[in-house]
Motif scaffolding. Structure first.
Motif, short mmCIF file in Angstrom:
data_model
loop_
_atom_site.label_atom_id
_atom_site.label_comp_id
_atom_site.label_asym_id
_atom_site.label_seq_id
_atom_site.Cartn_x
_atom_site.Cartn_y
_atom_site.Cartn_z
N ASP A 17 -11.43 33.43 72.23
CA ASP A 17 -12.11 34.72 72.04
C ASP A 17 -12.51 35.55 73.18
O ASP A 17 -12.20 36.77 73.33
CB ASP A 17 -13.34 34.92 71.20
CG ASP A 17 -12.98 34.32 69.90
OD1 ASP A 17 -11.73 34.37 69.51
OD2 ASP A 17 -14.04 33.97 68.92
N TYR B 118 -5.53 36.84 66.58
CA TYR B 118 -5.56 37.77 67.63
C TYR B 118 -4.37 38.89 67.26
O TYR B 118 -4.58 39.80 68.06
CB TYR B 118 -5.38 37.22 69.04
CG TYR B 118 -6.31 36.01 69.33
CD1 TYR B 118 -7.71 36.47 69.22
CD2 TYR B 118 -6.21 34.82 69.29
CE1 TYR B 118 -8.66 35.82 69.75
CE2 TYR B 118 -7.05 33.79 69.48
CZ TYR B 118 -8.58 34.36 69.73
OH TYR B 118 -9.51 33.41 69.92
N MET C 21 -9.06 36.54 75.12
CA MET C 21 -8.36 37.59 74.44
C MET C 21 -9.15 38.81 74.39
O MET C 21 -8.27 39.84 74.61
CB MET C 21 -7.83 37.05 73.18
CG MET C 21 -7.16 35.80 73.23
SD MET C 21 -5.47 35.89 74.33
CE MET C 21 -4.58 37.05 73.40
#
Length: 311
Positions: free
Chosen positions: A244, A293, A247
């Motif tokens: 997380d 994502y 990205m």
């Protein structure tokens, strides 16, 4: 934030796929087909790319076509390093691309190309300029490897490491920035070719360079970046927190994410180059990362498969 998903990295290179386990790449073809279908189901708008091949071998590409792989991807990719590792000259780039065009009509990405400063930093400046001249207009995507030198205390992802001699140590000098973050002369030359030329930067688990890399790429005007999400890392207890963070930091770029690296306990052999015991597990990992994502409106209907992640 993910515009493209690359399935594996350099599959015809022993440092990334073990040919003793899979001598005809049939297992690899099956795995790619499953992963491509899973990615397409998760989000059909994400471009699916066959992992960049190194060496550039039309015979390997023909084999992938025979397994139906090229029917399930939107593009193919090649990697070339003629001033460091390949047994051909830099001026042969157009010929190498034509060899691949001879066996597929799919767009060809040069998803890794670079020049080390192992011998001299001036070589990288000339090599970058000449590469841009040769590839501009000849490839659907050009991505320069890489932004940073590899820290010397880390290991390069190769088969035989130090036994490879100078070929191994060149891996540590591929950056436009030195390990300490100071610019090399080629950085200024690279800036002349963005945004047409993108970057490749692999981020290791909990990589301390992430935020500085983002700042440099924005300063340079980079718009598209290739990086990776490791299936092996997905089994770390706090893997999602790291994924997380990575990205989110890259959300302002058009990201090609490379899915690769077999977890040791899920391989036929306990090594990241091994074919997986259950290729559906790799496909499930790819799908879960796309859903997280690069979500689409469609809801995935296939049953969950163990990947190490708790979503």
């Amino acid at each position: 934030m993910i515009e493209a998903a690359m399935i594996w990295n350099e599959p015809n290179n022993k440092s990334h796929w073990d040919p003793e386990i899979d001598p005809d790449w049939m297992r690899f073809g099956q795995m790619v087909n499953l992963a491509a279908e899973a990615i397409a189901e998760a989000n059909p708008g994400v471009t699916r790319v066959l992992g960049g091949i190194s060496p550039i071998d039309p015979g390997f590409m023909t084999r992938m076509k025979s397994y139906g792989v090229l029917d399930r991807v939107n593009a193919v990719a090649v990697h070339g390093f003629p001033l460091d590792w390949n047994l051909w000259q830099i001026h042969d780039w157009p010929q190498k691309l034509e060899e691949i065009r001879g066996v597929t009509d799919l767009p060809i990405w040069v998803s890794e190309v670079g020049v080390s400063t192992f011998g001299a930093e001036e070589v990288q400046v000339w090599g970058l300029r000449r590469t841009a001249e040769l590839l501009r207009g000849n490839a659907a995507r050009i991505q320069w490897y890489s932004l940073y030198d590899l820290p010397r205390e880390w290991e390069a992802t190769t088969r035989h490491r130090e036994a490879e001699g100078s070929s191994y140590y060149r891996h540590f000098y591929m950056g436009l920035l030195r390990e300490d973050g100071t610019p090399k002369p080629a950085l200024e030359e690279f800036a002349r070719h963005v945004p047409e030329m993108g970057l490749v930067q692999w981020f290791h688990y909990q990589d301390h360079r992430l935020d500085d890399a983002v700042a440099w790429m924005k300063r340079l005007g980079v718009t598209h970046l290739r990086t990776g999400l490791s299936w092996a890392d997905s089994f770390r207890p706090d893997a999602l927190d790291w994924f997380d963070r990575q990205m989110q930091a890259l959300e302002d770029f058009d990201v090609t994410v490379t899915f690769c690296f077999t977890p040791e306990h899920r391989g036929v052999a306990p090594h990241h180059t091994s074919a997986p015991q259950v290729p559906e597990e790799f496909a499930a990992f790819c799908a879960q990362m796309i859903e997280r994502y690069a979500p689409a409106t469609a809801v995935r209907t296939s049953p969950p498969v163990e990947t190490g992640l708790r979503l």
